[in-house]
Design an enzyme around this catalytic site. Structure first.
Site, PDB file in Angstrom:
ATOM      1  N   GLU A  69       0.837  -1.213   0.000  1.00 42.03           N
ATOM      2  CA  GLU A  69       0.000   0.000   0.000  1.00 42.03           C
ATOM      3  C   GLU A  69       0.869   1.259   0.000  1.00 42.03           C
ATOM      4  O   GLU A  69       0.609   2.211  -0.730  1.00 42.03           O
ATOM      5  CB  GLU A  69      -0.916   0.029   1.236  1.00 42.03           C
ATOM      6  CG  GLU A  69      -1.949  -1.073   1.271  1.00 42.03           C
ATOM      7  CD  GLU A  69      -1.458  -2.317   1.993  1.00 42.03           C
ATOM      8  OE1 GLU A  69      -0.271  -2.686   1.851  1.00 42.03           O
ATOM      9  OE2 GLU A  69      -2.270  -2.926   2.704  1.00 42.03           O
ATOM     10  N   CYS A 106      -2.156  -2.502   7.203  1.00 44.05           N
ATOM     11  CA  CYS A 106      -1.658  -2.379   8.582  1.00 44.05           C
ATOM     12  C   CYS A 106      -1.879  -0.947   9.080  1.00 44.05           C
ATOM     13  O   CYS A 106      -2.230  -0.040   8.310  1.00 44.05           O
ATOM     14  CB  CYS A 106      -0.178  -2.750   8.644  1.00 44.05           C
ATOM     15  SG  CYS A 106       0.905  -1.480   7.938  1.00 44.05           S
TER      16      CYS A 106
END
Ligand code: THU
Length: 155
Positions: A69, A106
């Site tokens: 990401e 996360c």
């Protein structure tokens, strides 16, 4: 739009979401994950339809590993500054396994995503595979990280 929507089958998703997932899946080919053997890919769609993809990049010095990401979000900032991010998809599979496994951004990636969202003053929709093979669509980074650290605190 609701903060979260779940879909039991990929066929239940609209064609744009399926395309985004497909691009994220393709991006896992470039995952460098010899340590975790967990291949993650992500795809970002910009306002003009440009697709930017990224994959996790690991290092023998483990704390230096970078999630897919953030690789993708930073690539957008560096290569398409000022272009609005509309949507993102995140997928993962274990090395040498074709089927996708759940992967949720996360905390660190949620914080970076939140900053991207705040910079553009517009929400970023995120889609990911959750538990029990359900696809989860989140309407914004803020919905993924309520009470995240806000840079305004530094002013
Ligand atoms: N990872 C990601 O790239 N994105 C996530 O959403 C979860 C975890 C990576 C980091 C590391 O390379 C591997 O997956 C195992 O944690």
């Amino acid at each position: 739009m609701k903060e979260f929507a779940t879909f039991s089958h990929i066929e239940d998703l609209d064609s744009e979401s399926k395309y985004r997932i497909h691009k994220a899946k393709e991006a896992t080919v470039h995952s460098y994950s010899p340590y975790s053997k967990f291949c993650v890919g992500s795809a970002i769609i910009l306002e003009d339809g440009t697709v930017i993809t990224g994959a996790n990049q690991e290092n023998a010095s483990y704390p230096l590993c970078m999630c897919a990401e953030r690789v993708t979000l930073y690539a957008v900032s560096a290569q398409f500054p000022g272009k609005r991010i509309m949507k993102m998809a995140v997928v993962a599979h274990k090395k040498n396994h074709k089927e996708l496994t759940p992967a949720s951004p996360c905390g660190a990636c949620r914080q970076v995503l939140l900053e991207s969202e705040q910079r553009q003053h517009r929400p970023i929709e995120v889609i990911m595979l959750g538990p029990e093979e359900k696809w989860i669509k989140c309407s914004s980074a803020h919905s993924l990280l309520p009470f995240g650290f806000d840079g305004k605190a530094l002013e």
